[in-house]
Design a protein around this motif. Structure first.
Motif, PDB file in Angstrom:
ATOM      1  N   ILE A  21      61.769  30.878  47.068  1.00 14.88           N
ATOM      2  CA  ILE A  21      63.089  30.609  47.634  1.00 14.88           C
ATOM      3  C   ILE A  21      64.059  30.178  46.543  1.00 14.88           C
ATOM      4  N   PHE A  22      63.631  29.246  45.689  1.00 14.56           N
ATOM      5  CA  PHE A  22      64.507  28.765  44.629  1.00 14.56           C
ATOM      6  C   PHE A  22      64.830  29.887  43.649  1.00 14.56           C
ATOM      7  N   SER A  23      63.860  30.712  43.315  1.00 17.67           N
ATOM      8  CA  SER A  23      64.106  31.856  42.425  1.00 17.67           C
ATOM      9  C   SER A  23      65.151  32.788  43.028  1.00 17.67           C
ATOM     10  N   HIS A  24      65.059  33.015  44.326  1.00 19.56           N
ATOM     11  CA  HIS A  24      66.017  33.864  45.044  1.00 19.56           C
ATOM     12  C   HIS A  24      67.426  33.256  44.966  1.00 19.56           C
ATOM     13  N   LEU A  25      67.538  31.953  45.229  1.00 18.55           N
ATOM     14  CA  LEU A  25      68.843  31.283  45.189  1.00 18.55           C
ATOM     15  C   LEU A  25      69.414  31.261  43.774  1.00 18.55           C
ATOM     16  N   VAL A  26      68.558  31.017  42.794  1.00 16.10           N
ATOM     17  CA  VAL A  26      68.989  31.001  41.397  1.00 16.10           C
ATOM     18  C   VAL A  26      69.482  32.387  40.982  1.00 16.10           C
ATOM     19  N   ALA A  27      68.788  33.432  41.402  1.00 19.14           N
ATOM     20  CA  ALA A  27      69.217  34.800  41.092  1.00 19.14           C
ATOM     21  C   ALA A  27      70.572  35.099  41.741  1.00 19.14           C
ATOM     22  N   ARG A  58      56.279  34.937  55.961  1.00 25.52           N
ATOM     23  CA  ARG A  58      57.568  34.303  56.263  1.00 25.52           C
ATOM     24  C   ARG A  58      58.615  34.675  55.221  1.00 25.52           C
ATOM     25  N   LEU A  59      58.235  34.664  53.964  1.00 21.02           N
ATOM     26  CA  LEU A  59      59.166  35.044  52.899  1.00 21.02           C
ATOM     27  C   LEU A  59      59.570  36.509  53.030  1.00 21.02           C
ATOM     28  N   GLN A  60      58.601  37.381  53.242  1.00 18.33           N
ATOM     29  CA  GLN A  60      58.882  38.811  53.354  1.00 18.33           C
ATOM     30  C   GLN A  60      59.765  39.120  54.553  1.00 18.33           C
ATOM     31  N   ALA A  61      59.551  38.415  55.656  1.00 15.94           N
ATOM     32  CA  ALA A  61      60.344  38.646  56.860  1.00 15.94           C
ATOM     33  C   ALA A  61      61.825  38.381  56.608  1.00 15.94           C
ATOM     34  N   TRP A 124      49.433  24.685  55.892  1.00 16.43           N
ATOM     35  CA  TRP A 124      48.019  25.059  55.878  1.00 16.43           C
ATOM     36  C   TRP A 124      47.308  24.357  57.034  1.00 16.43           C
ATOM     37  N   TYR A 125      47.733  23.126  57.307  1.00 18.20           N
ATOM     38  CA  TYR A 125      47.154  22.350  58.400  1.00 18.20           C
ATOM     39  C   TYR A 125      47.869  22.603  59.727  1.00 18.20           C
ATOM     40  N   THR A 126      49.207  22.689  59.680  1.00 17.45           N
ATOM     41  CA  THR A 126      49.999  22.765  60.908  1.00 17.45           C
ATOM     42  C   THR A 126      50.180  24.188  61.427  1.00 17.45           C
ATOM     43  N   GLU A 127      50.041  25.179  60.551  1.00 19.11           N
ATOM     44  CA  GLU A 127      50.325  26.594  60.866  1.00 19.11           C
ATOM     45  C   GLU A 127      51.807  26.818  61.172  1.00 19.11           C
ATOM     46  N   ASP A 128      52.647  25.835  60.909  1.00 23.46           N
ATOM     47  CA  ASP A 128      54.073  25.937  61.192  1.00 23.46           C
ATOM     48  C   ASP A 128      54.831  26.352  59.928  1.00 23.46           C
ATOM     49  N   PHE A 129      54.737  27.619  59.601  1.00 31.00           N
ATOM     50  CA  PHE A 129      55.408  28.133  58.410  1.00 31.00           C
ATOM     51  C   PHE A 129      56.915  28.242  58.606  1.00 31.00           C
ATOM     52  N   ASP A 130      57.354  28.363  59.869  1.00 31.39           N
ATOM     53  CA  ASP A 130      58.797  28.439  60.130  1.00 31.39           C
ATOM     54  C   ASP A 130      59.487  27.132  59.761  1.00 31.39           C
ATOM     55  N   THR A 131      58.937  26.011  60.205  1.00 31.89           N
ATOM     56  CA  THR A 131      59.537  24.712  59.871  1.00 31.89           C
ATOM     57  C   THR A 131      59.446  24.452  58.377  1.00 31.89           C
ATOM     58  N   ALA A 132      58.303  24.739  57.784  1.00 30.58           N
ATOM     59  CA  ALA A 132      58.157  24.544  56.337  1.00 30.58           C
ATOM     60  C   ALA A 132      59.197  25.375  55.588  1.00 30.58           C
ATOM     61  N   PHE A 133      59.363  26.619  55.980  1.00 26.26           N
ATOM     62  CA  PHE A 133      60.344  27.486  55.324  1.00 26.26           C
ATOM     63  C   PHE A 133      61.746  26.898  55.446  1.00 26.26           C
ATOM     64  N   SER A 134      62.120  26.502  56.653  1.00 27.22           N
ATOM     65  CA  SER A 134      63.454  25.962  56.892  1.00 27.22           C
ATOM     66  C   SER A 134      63.715  24.721  56.047  1.00 27.22           C
ATOM     67  N   GLU A 135      62.746  23.810  56.008  1.00 28.82           N
ATOM     68  CA  GLU A 135      62.901  22.590  55.218  1.00 28.82           C
ATOM     69  C   GLU A 135      62.948  22.895  53.724  1.00 28.82           C
ATOM     70  N   ILE A 136      62.089  23.785  53.280  1.00 28.10           N
ATOM     71  CA  ILE A 136      62.062  24.150  51.861  1.00 28.10           C
ATOM     72  C   ILE A 136      63.365  24.831  51.466  1.00 28.10           C
ATOM     73  N   TYR A 137      63.861  25.716  52.304  1.00 24.68           N
ATOM     74  CA  TYR A 137      65.112  26.413  52.008  1.00 24.68           C
ATOM     75  C   TYR A 137      66.256  25.408  51.870  1.00 24.68           C
ATOM     76  N   ARG A 138      66.348  24.483  52.827  1.00 25.16           N
ATOM     77  CA  ARG A 138      67.395  23.458  52.790  1.00 25.16           C
ATOM     78  C   ARG A 138      67.272  22.615  51.518  1.00 25.16           C
ATOM     79  N   GLY A 139      66.056  22.230  51.174  1.00 25.77           N
ATOM     80  CA  GLY A 139      65.842  21.446  49.964  1.00 25.77           C
ATOM     81  C   GLY A 139      66.189  22.209  48.701  1.00 25.77           C
ATOM     82  N   CYS A 140      65.844  23.478  48.669  1.00 25.68           N
ATOM     83  CA  CYS A 140      66.139  24.301  47.486  1.00 25.68           C
ATOM     84  C   CYS A 140      67.641  24.504  47.305  1.00 25.68           C
ATOM     85  N   GLN A 141      68.368  24.689  48.397  1.00 25.73           N
ATOM     86  CA  GLN A 141      69.824  24.807  48.298  1.00 25.73           C
ATOM     87  C   GLN A 141      70.415  23.527  47.699  1.00 25.73           C
TER      88      GLN A 141
END
Length: 160
Positions: A21-27, A58-61, A124-141
């Motif tokens: 995500i960060f690589s994408h934003l940096v690019a 999730r990233l590919q989607a 890996w534990y929660t199987e909630d990749f959508d929430t992880a993605f959303s939080e990571i994206y917000r943090g990376c921005q």
């Protein structure tokens, strides 16, 4: 050159998602030739494995290219990074233990840059990749905005 490294427990879910995500934003910002990005683990549990399929899907989607990734553990070269970014408190403690005292750079949880002290739960534990993605994206921005506010970048430099 600014160096950023994202760190989680196994380096197969959160930290490679953050790297991508960060690589994408940096690019998109035209700074790929001025910011280097990597990821690592605090534990040796997943060394040699590729990105978790849930994280990759999730990233590919969302059209974010996934890095050619092989999980690895944080090493001595990594502590030279300008920004060492952990995903949660246990990993932040492990990072600080592994790096000891260092003369410069920032060590924080990713969402710290978004004004939150929230931990990113391990999908890996929660199987909630959508929430992880959303939080990571917000943090990376927010991290990118923070870095841009603290470093002078050559905006005319071509992106890689």
């Amino acid at each position: 050159m600014v160096k950023v490294i994202f760190v989680c427990l196994g380096n197969i879910c959160r930290s490679p998602m953050a790297e991508a995500i960060f690589s994408h934003l940096v690019a998109e910002a035209g700074l790929s030739d001025q910011i280097t990005i990597d990821s690592a683990a605090t534990s040796p549990w997943e060394i040699g494995k590729t990105i978790h399929e849930g994280a990759n899907e999730r990233l590919q989607a969302l059209g974010i290219p996934t890095p050619k990734h092989v999980a690895r553990q944080l090493d001595i070269e990594d502590i030279k990074a300008d920004y060492i970014i952990g995903m949660d408190e246990p990993n932040l403690r492990a990072i600080n233990y592994l790096i000891g005292a260092r003369p410069s750079g920032e060590v924080n949880m990713l969402l710290h840059y978004a004004g939150e002290e929230t931990q990113i739960a391990d999908p890996w534990y929660t199987e909630d990749f959508d929430t992880a993605f959303s939080e990571i994206y917000r943090g990376c921005q927010a991290l990118l905005a923070h870095i841009q506010s603290r470093h002078s970048f050559n905006q005319d430099a071509p992106s890689i």
